[in-house]
Design a protein around this motif. Structure first.
Motif, PDB file in Angstrom:
ATOM      1  N   TYR A  44     -34.796 -13.340  13.292  1.00 42.80           N
ATOM      2  CA  TYR A  44     -35.732 -13.562  14.410  1.00 42.80           C
ATOM      3  C   TYR A  44     -35.087 -13.744  15.785  1.00 42.80           C
TER       4      TYR A  44
ATOM      5  N   LYS B 236     -39.815  -7.234  10.862  1.00 42.96           N
ATOM      6  CA  LYS B 236     -39.905  -8.058  12.071  1.00 42.96           C
ATOM      7  C   LYS B 236     -38.784  -9.091  12.182  1.00 42.96           C
TER       8      LYS B 236
ATOM      9  N   GLY C 227     -43.643 -14.090   2.691  1.00 43.45           N
ATOM     10  CA  GLY C 227     -42.317 -14.641   3.016  1.00 43.45           C
ATOM     11  C   GLY C 227     -42.301 -16.129   2.761  1.00 43.45           C
ATOM     12  N   GLY C 228     -41.426 -16.812   3.446  1.00 43.66           N
ATOM     13  CA  GLY C 228     -41.423 -18.265   3.364  1.00 43.66           C
ATOM     14  C   GLY C 228     -40.239 -18.857   2.624  1.00 43.66           C
TER      15      GLY C 228
ATOM     16  N   GLU D 114     -41.745 -10.975   0.369  1.00 40.33           N
ATOM     17  CA  GLU D 114     -41.374 -10.450   1.687  1.00 40.33           C
ATOM     18  C   GLU D 114     -40.419 -11.437   2.338  1.00 40.33           C
ATOM     19  N   SER D 115     -39.345 -11.743   1.655  1.00 39.32           N
ATOM     20  CA  SER D 115     -38.419 -12.752   2.152  1.00 39.32           C
ATOM     21  C   SER D 115     -37.593 -12.182   3.298  1.00 39.32           C
ATOM     22  N   GLY D 116     -37.726 -12.777   4.462  1.00 39.36           N
ATOM     23  CA  GLY D 116     -36.995 -12.291   5.622  1.00 39.36           C
ATOM     24  C   GLY D 116     -35.848 -13.215   5.971  1.00 39.36           C
ATOM     25  N   ARG D 117     -36.228 -14.412   6.369  1.00 48.06           N
ATOM     26  CA  ARG D 117     -35.274 -15.435   6.771  1.00 48.06           C
ATOM     27  C   ARG D 117     -34.159 -15.625   5.728  1.00 48.06           C
TER      28      ARG D 117
ATOM     29  N   SER E  19     -43.549 -19.412   7.257  1.00 44.60           N
ATOM     30  CA  SER E  19     -42.113 -19.266   7.112  1.00 44.60           C
ATOM     31  C   SER E  19     -41.488 -20.611   6.762  1.00 44.60           C
TER      32      SER E  19
ATOM     33  N   HIS F 247     -49.440 -15.143   2.493  1.00 43.47           N
ATOM     34  CA  HIS F 247     -48.226 -15.586   3.197  1.00 43.47           C
ATOM     35  C   HIS F 247     -48.563 -16.946   3.781  1.00 43.47           C
TER      36      HIS F 247
HETATM   37  C1  LIG Z   1     -43.047 -13.230   9.045  1.00 46.38           C
HETATM   38  C2  LIG Z   1     -43.575 -12.738   7.780  1.00 46.38           C
HETATM   39  C3  LIG Z   1     -42.738 -12.672   6.658  1.00 46.38           C
HETATM   40  C4  LIG Z   1     -41.319 -13.172   6.634  1.00 46.38           C
HETATM   41  O1  LIG Z   1     -41.263 -14.549   6.487  1.00 46.38           O
HETATM   42  P1  LIG Z   1     -39.882 -15.297   6.170  1.00 46.38           P
HETATM   43  O2  LIG Z   1     -40.231 -16.721   6.275  1.00 46.38           O
HETATM   44  O3  LIG Z   1     -38.908 -14.845   7.168  1.00 46.38           O
HETATM   45  O4  LIG Z   1     -39.478 -14.943   4.800  1.00 46.38           O
HETATM   46  C5  LIG Z   1     -43.257 -12.122   5.503  1.00 46.38           C
HETATM   47  N1  LIG Z   1     -44.539 -11.689   5.456  1.00 46.38           N
HETATM   48  C6  LIG Z   1     -45.360 -11.766   6.517  1.00 46.38           C
HETATM   49  C7  LIG Z   1     -46.746 -11.268   6.395  1.00 46.38           C
HETATM   50  C8  LIG Z   1     -44.914 -12.299   7.700  1.00 46.38           C
HETATM   51  O5  LIG Z   1     -45.746 -12.380   8.739  1.00 46.38           O
END
Ligand SMILES: *Cc1c(COP(=O)(O)O)cnc(C)c1O
Length: 649
Positions: A556, A114, A300-301, A349-352, A264, A261
């Motif tokens: 994002y 996402k 994430g976060g 689940e690191s996205g940012r 973020s 989670h």
């Molecule tokens: C949005 C989300 C993430 C990503 O979070 P980041 O802060 O970008 O690392 C990971 N896991 C879940 C379940 C999310 O909803």
């Protein structure tokens, strides 16, 4: 398309003693940009996509050469090498932590789709992640479908989050037959019976996880993702209920993962530690209830330091990736050791933290509107008393009385407006009054700029006198979070950085929306309301190109951007380093006007036909010449195929 790297241009003579180090400090480049962004001796922003391990590109030169290839601004430039570096960094932080704490388990990260679903980016994620067995996380059915098709890495995980219907569950279960390591994370009580039913129907045993609603509350903007009343996850009583349902269905041995989670951009490491401890305990208890617990997914976060302050301010974080990995590993090890339980495979689940740095948005300034700066003409005895008062204050201004003078002239200016409204001041006298007012303010601003401590009533001066830089950009399309949730991204010019930025400005975008502006900028402490910019330079009456970059916005923003005023996707290019310089790997052309019109159900040929009929009718009535009508039609048709942004050439 290999390009030689251009040598840095020598800096021009610099009368103000301003140095590129001053620019680095002012825009806090090392704070948020290290090791990818820096400034060279030519005063241009540079990109080192492989950090300290590889070559450096001059961003300004790069933009110039892309423009010569008809890639017009605004332009999103992606650096896949940065993405790779981020993935490597995260994995190496976890392997270091695993070594240091003698953790007897592995780390298997997943990228939350996402965060940025663009195909080229996901392809790169899978490719760069292969050697770390990095996987993907899906939060919806379409994202699951992306992940299933794109993830081929043996052993990599495919974590299935989000709301799930029968179709979602069936696909995730069947994908195990393709060797996909799908783990279905149960987020709603209803999903438990649905997954049991789907598994029975298909005769395939799924691997399951539960998402816990922890009591630990996140902090800051996204803190509401956690806590007892959060939108997602199962409460502890619900988890216990789910365990019993799975036991009854003989699927408890497939419950292998605990997920949480807490939101973020976790700015404070303490919040994470609290959550880890609570989750660690839930994990241990689940194992003791008979689940075959093998994975712990910390969600994430992992935050990004947007302002480079290394603090627990919401635009920053008070820890680094290594601290994060250490805490995850150490806390979970402690919990498991205390219960004599084998430690799980750790997932984040690191996205940012992975996707933010890889792209840079470059846009140009179209025009600059400055507060009037001219020397007022003489004021005589016959002029209105208000003008004489203003002029007197202006003439008597000294470094000793400027604070008092500021209050006086502000008062007189307000009086000028009300006197004008009552009909006692002419338009030209009001203009003269404003001219004197602004001339006074300019002088005061010069005095104030030399002070270390600005008196409170003069703080507003910077905002009042700020110039407006009109940018060829839609905030709603390219940085929606700046508008929607007041997010901060580093913004600075990508050239002229050897020169002192003497202007103070805010940025206004192309949309006809007063919210389409940027008047909050990163600062060491808190946020500043104006940005230091360079005075516009003109050549033959035309504004010289002035390029501004927005950084760390690779997560994002792209997917949340919207078509406000029908400004579409920007052009995007992928630039990879080569031994000789760089190569343009992909060009993704931005939306054309025809495409954005299509999103709102207009058909190009019908529009053209409508204009054709109207020109024909106007011609019959003698309102337009044939030549004019052809010009109009050609221009209309040409625009349909063109970029939605303004062309500056
Ligand atoms: C949005 C989300 C993430 C990503 O979070 P980041 O802060 O970008 O690392 C990971 N896991 C879940 C379940 C999310 O909803």
């Amino acid at each position: 398309m290999a390009q030689p790297m251009s040598p840095p241009v020598p800096a021009e003579a610099n009368p103000s003693n301003w140095s590129i180090e001053d620019s680095e400090e002012l825009y806090r480049v090392p704070g948020w940009g290290d090791p990818y962004f820096s400034i060279n001796t030519a005063g241009h922003l540079t990109v080192s996509p492989q950090g300290d391990r590889g070559g450096t590109l001059d961003l300004y030169e790069l933009v110039q050469s892309l423009r010569q290839r008809s890639l017009h601004l605004p332009l999103l430039i992606r650096f896949p090498d940065i993405l790779q570096d981020r993935i490597d960094r995260l994995n190496s932080a976890f392997s270091k932590a695993i070594g240091r704490y003698n953790y007897k388990g592995a780390y298997r990260g997943v990228f939350p789709v996402k965060c940025n679903q663009q195909r080229h980016l996901i392809e790169n994620f899978v490719r760069f992640g292969e050697r770390h067995q990095f996987g993907l996380e899906a939060g919806s059915k379409p994202e699951l479908m992306i992940a299933m098709a794109m993830l081929h890495t043996p052993g990599a995980l495919l974590v299935c989050n989000g709301y799930k219907d029968r179709e979602y569950l069936e696909k995730a279960i069947l994908a195990r037959r393709l060797g996909k390591n799908c783990i279905i994370v149960l987020e709603q009580v209803e999903e438990v019976s649905e997954v049991i039913a789907a598994s029975r129907r298909l005769g395939i045993r799924p691997v399951l996880g539960v998402r816990a609603k922890l009591s630990t509350k996140g902090e800051g903007r996204w803190g509401i993702s956690a806590g007892d009343r959060a939108k997602f996850g199962l409460t502890v009583p619900e988890i216990v209920e789910a365990v019993e349902m799975l036991r009854e269905a003989d699927l408890l041995s497939e419950l292998q993962l605990l997920h949480f989670h807490i939101g973020s951009q976790i700015s404070s490491i303490k919040v994470l530690k609290d959550a880890l401890r609570e989750a660690g305990r839930v994990f241990v208890e689940l194992a003791q209830l008979g689940a075959d617990m093998k994975f712990l997914d910390v969600g994430g976060g992992l935050a990004v330091d947007y302002d480079g302050s290394k603090s627990n301010f919401y635009a920053s974080k008070n820890y680094n990736i290594q601290n994060y990995a250490n805490d995850v590993v150490a806390e979970i090890k402690d919990c498991c050791d205390a219960a004599c339980l084998a430690v799980p495979t750790l997932i984040s689940e690191s996205g940012r933290a992975l996707a933010s740095h890889q792209s840079v948005l470059v846009f140009d300034v179209l025009s600059v509107s400055q507060v009037p700066r001219s020397t007022p003409g003489p004021v005589g005895a016959d002029d209105p008393v208000l003008l004489r008062n203003l002029n007197e204050a202006y003439q008597a201004l000294t470094p000793d009385n400027f604070q008092e003078t500021y209050n006086d002239v502000t008062h007189f200016k307000e009086q000028a407006v009300s006197t004008f409204n009552l009909g006692y001041l002419s338009l030209s006298d009001r203009a003269r009054a404003e001219q004197i007012y602004w001339a006074t303010c300019w002088k005061i601003r010069d005095y104030v700029s030399k002070l270390d401590d600005v008196p409170e009533d003069l703080e507003e001066l910077a905002t009042i006198m700020a110039s407006t830089y009109y940018m060829n950009l839609s905030l709603f399309q390219s940085a929606p979070d700046m508008w929607a949730i007041d997010q901060l991204f580093p913004i600075l010019p990508i050239h002229r950085l050897e020169e002192e930025p003497t202007e103070r400005g805010t940025l206004a975008d192309l949309t006809c929306d007063s919210d389409g502006k940027i008047d909050r900028f990163i600062d060491l402490r808190d946020v500043k309301s104006v940005l230091e910019l360079h005075p516009p330079r003109y050549q033959g009456g035309r504004l010289e190109p002035y390029y501004v970059g927005m950084f760390l916005a690779g997560a994002y923003q792209e997917i949340m951007g919207n078509l406000h005023n029908l400004f579409g996707d920007t052009n995007a290019v992928h630039i990879v380093l080569t031994p000789q310089g760089y190569q343009i790997e992909h060009v993704v052309k931005g939306d054309t006007i025809q495409e954005v019109l299509g999103y709102v159900q207009y058909k190009a040929d019908q529009l053209v036909e409508s204009i054709r009929l109207q020109t024909e009718e106007a011609f019959q009535q003698g309102l337009i010449t044939l030549q004019e009508s052809q010009l109009l039609l050609q221009s209309y048709e040409r625009s349909l195929a063109s970029y939605t942004y303004l062309s500056s050439t």
